[in-house]
Motif scaffolding. Structure first.
Motif, mmCIF file in Angstrom:
data_model
loop_
_atom_site.group_PDB
_atom_site.id
_atom_site.type_symbol
_atom_site.label_atom_id
_atom_site.label_comp_id
_atom_site.label_asym_id
_atom_site.label_seq_id
_atom_site.Cartn_x
_atom_site.Cartn_y
_atom_site.Cartn_z
ATOM 1 N N MET A 1 4.568 -11.151 10.821
ATOM 2 C CA MET A 1 3.575 -10.454 11.631
ATOM 3 C C MET A 1 3.753 -8.942 11.576
ATOM 4 N N CYS A 2 4.967 -8.498 11.320
ATOM 5 C CA CYS A 2 5.273 -7.071 11.319
ATOM 6 C C CYS A 2 5.072 -6.466 9.932
ATOM 7 N N ILE A 3 4.760 -5.192 9.916
ATOM 8 C CA ILE A 3 4.626 -4.446 8.667
ATOM 9 C C ILE A 3 5.918 -3.671 8.452
ATOM 10 N N ASN A 4 6.459 -3.730 7.237
ATOM 11 C CA ASN A 4 7.653 -2.969 6.876
ATOM 12 C C ASN A 4 7.229 -1.608 6.330
ATOM 13 N N TYR A 5 7.823 -0.551 6.854
ATOM 14 C CA TYR A 5 7.531 0.805 6.431
ATOM 15 C C TYR A 5 8.732 1.357 5.673
ATOM 16 N N THR A 6 8.480 2.043 4.577
ATOM 17 C CA THR A 6 9.511 2.773 3.854
ATOM 18 C C THR A 6 9.022 4.209 3.731
ATOM 19 N N PHE A 7 9.815 5.156 4.239
ATOM 20 C CA PHE A 7 9.474 6.572 4.160
ATOM 21 C C PHE A 7 10.477 7.272 3.261
ATOM 22 N N VAL A 8 9.992 8.118 2.376
ATOM 23 C CA VAL A 8 10.854 8.922 1.507
ATOM 24 C C VAL A 8 10.351 10.358 1.560
ATOM 25 N N VAL A 9 11.243 11.277 1.906
ATOM 26 C CA VAL A 9 10.917 12.702 1.887
ATOM 27 C C VAL A 9 11.472 13.258 0.591
ATOM 28 N N THR A 10 10.613 13.849 -0.212
ATOM 29 C CA THR A 10 11.011 14.262 -1.545
ATOM 30 C C THR A 10 10.234 15.489 -1.983
ATOM 31 N N ASN A 11 10.703 16.097 -3.060
ATOM 32 C CA ASN A 11 9.932 17.158 -3.709
ATOM 33 C C ASN A 11 9.533 16.729 -5.119
ATOM 34 N N MET A 12 9.756 15.458 -5.454
ATOM 35 C CA MET A 12 9.384 14.932 -6.757
ATOM 36 C C MET A 12 7.867 14.797 -6.853
ATOM 37 N N MET B 1 0.842 -1.151 0.000
ATOM 38 C CA MET B 1 0.000 0.000 0.000
ATOM 39 C C MET B 1 0.904 1.235 0.000
ATOM 40 N N TYR B 2 0.547 2.215 -0.781
ATOM 41 C CA TYR B 2 1.286 3.467 -0.854
ATOM 42 C C TYR B 2 0.383 4.604 -0.390
ATOM 43 N N CYS B 3 0.968 5.582 0.286
ATOM 44 C CA CYS B 3 0.230 6.779 0.656
ATOM 45 C C CYS B 3 1.206 7.944 0.719
ATOM 46 N N LYS B 4 0.672 9.137 0.851
ATOM 47 C CA LYS B 4 1.511 10.341 0.919
ATOM 48 C C LYS B 4 0.883 11.341 1.860
ATOM 49 N N PHE B 5 1.724 12.244 2.356
ATOM 50 C CA PHE B 5 1.246 13.373 3.141
ATOM 51 C C PHE B 5 2.284 14.473 3.051
ATOM 52 N N MET B 6 1.898 15.672 3.393
ATOM 53 C CA MET B 6 2.799 16.822 3.364
ATOM 54 C C MET B 6 3.334 17.053 4.775
ATOM 55 N N TYR B 7 4.611 17.441 4.856
ATOM 56 C CA TYR B 7 5.270 17.638 6.146
ATOM 57 C C TYR B 7 6.091 18.910 6.083
ATOM 58 N N ASN B 8 6.067 19.686 7.144
ATOM 59 C CA ASN B 8 6.869 20.891 7.215
ATOM 60 C C ASN B 8 7.575 20.931 8.564
ATOM 61 N N ALA B 9 8.875 20.692 8.551
ATOM 62 C CA ALA B 9 9.671 20.796 9.773
ATOM 63 C C ALA B 9 9.892 22.275 10.081
ATOM 64 N N LYS B 10 10.229 22.574 11.306
ATOM 65 C CA LYS B 10 10.414 23.973 11.704
ATOM 66 C C LYS B 10 11.525 24.658 10.921
ATOM 67 N N LYS B 11 12.572 23.905 10.585
ATOM 68 C CA LYS B 11 13.712 24.503 9.888
ATOM 69 C C LYS B 11 13.515 24.601 8.381
ATOM 70 N N LEU B 12 12.509 23.928 7.837
ATOM 71 C CA LEU B 12 12.266 23.963 6.396
ATOM 72 C C LEU B 12 11.349 25.125 6.047
ATOM 73 N N THR B 13 11.615 25.744 4.910
ATOM 74 C CA THR B 13 10.784 26.863 4.479
ATOM 75 C C THR B 13 9.580 26.409 3.670
ATOM 76 N N LYS B 14 9.642 25.198 3.099
ATOM 77 C CA LYS B 14 8.554 24.692 2.268
ATOM 78 C C LYS B 14 8.062 23.350 2.802
ATOM 79 N N ASN B 15 6.845 23.029 2.450
ATOM 80 C CA ASN B 15 6.326 21.698 2.750
ATOM 81 C C ASN B 15 7.056 20.670 1.901
ATOM 82 N N ARG B 16 7.262 19.518 2.448
ATOM 83 C CA ARG B 16 7.884 18.412 1.719
ATOM 84 C C ARG B 16 6.865 17.286 1.605
ATOM 85 N N ARG B 17 6.933 16.595 0.514
ATOM 86 C CA ARG B 17 6.055 15.451 0.268
ATOM 87 C C ARG B 17 6.704 14.209 0.869
#
Length: 74
Positions: free
Chosen positions: A29-40, A1-17
């Motif tokens: 039994m465990c779910i594997n998570y892969t997170f990628v912060v990108t502007n693509m 399953m793939y999903c996305k959300f926007m994130y803005n850290a305090k030090k970043l000037t723009k939202n990141r995907r």
């Protein structure tokens, strides 16, 4: 399953995907998570594939440097 959300850290000037890939492999039994912060701005699957391929290539380069001294001239 793939999903996305926007994130803005305090030090970043723009939202990141942030693109997330959730995997539940058969027999685990465990779910594997892969997170990628990108502007693509491309399909979610393509973002994960791009970064996984990039990671593989960088690991091969590191292995060549450390194991086979590819970075040294003879």
């Amino acid at each position: 399953m793939y999903c996305k959300f926007m994130y803005n850290a305090k030090k970043l000037t723009k939202n990141r995907r942030v693109v997330v890939k959730l995997e539940n492999k058969e027999g685990q039994m465990c779910i594997n998570y892969t997170f990628v912060v990108t502007n693509m701005i491309i399909r979610l699957e393509s973002v994960i594939t791009f970064y996984c391929n990039r990671c593989t290539m960088e690991n091969l380069i590191k292995e060549g440097k450390n194991s086979f001294a590819f970075n040294k001239l003879i």
